[in-house]
Enzyme design. Structure first.
Site, PDB file in Angstrom:
ATOM      1  N   HIS A 292      14.392  -4.000   6.500  1.00  0.00           N
ATOM      2  CA  HIS A 292      13.582  -3.703   5.636  1.00  0.00           C
ATOM      3  C   HIS A 292      14.035  -5.570   5.195  1.00  0.00           C
ATOM      4  O   HIS A 292      15.155  -6.004   4.577  1.00  0.00           O
ATOM      5  CB  HIS A 292      12.855  -3.636   5.104  1.00  0.00           C
ATOM      6  CG  HIS A 292      11.910  -3.904   3.456  1.00  0.00           C
ATOM      7  ND1 HIS A 292      12.392  -4.080   2.362  1.00  0.00           N
ATOM      8  CD2 HIS A 292      10.794  -3.951   3.625  1.00  0.00           C
ATOM      9  CE1 HIS A 292      11.981  -5.078   1.847  1.00  0.00           C
ATOM     10  NE2 HIS A 292      10.474  -5.078   2.195  1.00  0.00           N
TER      11      HIS A 292
ATOM     12  N   VAL B 239      10.284 -11.661   1.829  1.00  0.00           N
ATOM     13  CA  VAL B 239      10.705 -12.545   0.785  1.00  0.00           C
ATOM     14  C   VAL B 239       9.112 -13.352   0.503  1.00  0.00           C
ATOM     15  O   VAL B 239       8.092 -13.469   1.265  1.00  0.00           O
ATOM     16  CB  VAL B 239      11.597 -13.935   1.027  1.00  0.00           C
ATOM     17  CG1 VAL B 239      12.768 -13.278   0.831  1.00  0.00           C
ATOM     18  CG2 VAL B 239      11.009 -14.452   2.965  1.00  0.00           C
ATOM     19  N   ARG B 240       8.857 -13.392  -0.805  1.00  0.00           N
ATOM     20  CA  ARG B 240       7.767 -13.268  -1.198  1.00  0.00           C
ATOM     21  C   ARG B 240       7.593 -14.197  -2.577  1.00  0.00           C
ATOM     22  O   ARG B 240       8.354 -14.914  -3.570  1.00  0.00           O
ATOM     23  CB  ARG B 240       6.572 -12.647  -1.439  1.00  0.00           C
ATOM     24  CG  ARG B 240       7.336 -11.747  -2.641  1.00  0.00           C
ATOM     25  CD  ARG B 240       6.605 -10.153  -2.877  1.00  0.00           C
ATOM     26  NE  ARG B 240       7.337  -9.552  -4.005  1.00  0.00           N
ATOM     27  CZ  ARG B 240       8.379  -8.597  -3.487  1.00  0.00           C
ATOM     28  NH1 ARG B 240       9.835  -8.584  -2.673  1.00  0.00           N
ATOM     29  NH2 ARG B 240       9.414  -7.907  -5.184  1.00  0.00           N
TER      30      ARG B 240
ATOM     31  N   HIS C  19      26.188  -5.147   3.826  1.00  0.00           N
ATOM     32  CA  HIS C  19      26.225  -6.039   2.956  1.00  0.00           C
ATOM     33  C   HIS C  19      27.316  -7.330   2.381  1.00  0.00           C
ATOM     34  O   HIS C  19      27.364  -7.960   1.485  1.00  0.00           O
ATOM     35  CB  HIS C  19      26.823  -4.777   1.663  1.00  0.00           C
ATOM     36  CG  HIS C  19      26.100  -3.896   0.918  1.00  0.00           C
ATOM     37  ND1 HIS C  19      25.932  -3.594   0.522  1.00  0.00           N
ATOM     38  CD2 HIS C  19      25.512  -2.892   2.061  1.00  0.00           C
ATOM     39  CE1 HIS C  19      25.309  -3.208   0.000  1.00  0.00           C
ATOM     40  NE2 HIS C  19      24.915  -1.935   1.326  1.00  0.00           N
TER      41      HIS C  19
ATOM     42  N   GLY D 145      -5.888  -6.355   0.253  1.00  0.00           N
ATOM     43  CA  GLY D 145      -5.078  -7.211   1.398  1.00  0.00           C
ATOM     44  C   GLY D 145      -5.890  -6.656   3.329  1.00  0.00           C
ATOM     45  O   GLY D 145      -6.739  -5.329   2.478  1.00  0.00           O
TER      46      GLY D 145
END
Length: 304
Positions: free
Chosen positions: A110, A113-114, A149, A263
């Site tokens: 997953h 970015v927002r 990571h 939405g």
């Protein structure tokens, strides 16, 4: 402080990710462009592009969605920590993706970015960025967790050195199912409500996180996609996918915000896996690879 460059970046990021995943899978994503006029009370005006693949060669289901939604009244989920913004007009945009490979040895991933911007009556703009990426294996491989990571850490290296430990811890705490008392996967990085020190700095962090997603996930997907498996592994994968559904519907702020802001439901829920199983009070047998997932991988730790 302008949202136009953010929108341009997000659309370009979506295109890059879809192109690379099409190379791996061998099949094309469906590109579904949508636009909607103002809904009830001015909530839900927006546009977007949902890219989705179903029954691919590698990806049983995958979605990469861009949306830009606007409204004249802030949703409840967006004002919990900022009650002074209640009633303000707003806009939100982002790219959100989830990949569900068919092979149980290939992990789900997953990334999101927002950016959110509220417009006060006096003309002041209040913004914050959010996002991150995380990995959800069904059968654990230490080298995969370390690689993922390490790339997450690399994405934050140009900035404050304290950022990676903070965002890794935030990810471990956020992607946690309290009702199950277990992490969703092996984590990654996560941030929300980021607005310091300034707009340009926060945007730069968002871009770096988005730009590193493919190098974090694509090598793992390519390595595991053809691993031989039996019905046993497939059955366990479908059982563990149930945790993914539970998190998205019960915990995830993005899903809750999307539904509260009227939405586009198809785009909001494209993160759901196509096949899932639930069992009553099931536990893996000790000494099995399935038990190892719980004992070694569903435990927050420093992988690098």
């Amino acid at each position: 402080m302008d949202s136009a460059p953010v929108k341009q970046y997000l659309l370009q990021l979506q295109e890059r990710i879809v192109d690379r995943l099409e190379q791996i899978d061998g099949k094309k994503f469906l590109r579904d462009k949508w636009e909607r006029a103002t809904g009830s009370g001015g909530i839900g005006k927006g546009e977007g592009l949902s890219c989705i693949i179903e029954e691919g060669n590698v990806l049983e289901r995958g979605g990469v969605a861009f949306s830009h939604v606007q409204g004249d009244k802030m949703p409840v989920s967006a004002t919990q920590h900022r009650p002074e913004l209640a009633g303000c007009s707003w806009e939100a945009m982002g790219v959100s993706l989830v990949m569900h490979p068919r092979n149980p040895y290939a992990p789900t991933s997953h990334c999101n970015v927002r950016m959110f911007m509220a417009h006060k009556p006096d003309g002041e703009k209040v913004f914050w960025f959010g996002g991150g990426m995380d990995l959800t294996p069904y059968y654990g491989f230490e080298e995969d967790a370390k690689h993922f990571h390490q790339i997450c850490k690399n994405s934050l290296a140009p900035f404050d050195p304290s950022l990676h430990p903070k965002l890794k811890k935030w990810c471990d705490e956020y992607f946690f199912l309290k009702h199950r008392n277990e992490p969703r996967g092996v984590g990654g990085i996560f941030f929300d409500d980021m607005s310091e020190p300034d707009f340009d700095s926060c945007f730069a962090i968002q871009q770096s996180v988005g730009d590193h997603y493919l190098s974090a996930y694509a090598p793992i997907l390519e390595k595991r996609k053809d691993t031989p498996y039996t019905e046993r592994e497939r059955d366990f994968q479908l059982y563990r996918r149930g945790r993914y559904v539970e998190f998205n519907l019960v915990v995830d702020r993005g899903t809750i915000f999307g539904l509260q802001s009227n939405g586009r439901t198809e785009s909001i829920l494209l993160s759901m896996p196509p096949l899932v199983k639930w069992r009553y009070d099931w536990h893996p047998e000790k000494g099995t690879p399935e038990a190892e997932l719980y004992e070694k991988y569903l435990v927050p730790k420093d992988w690098i």
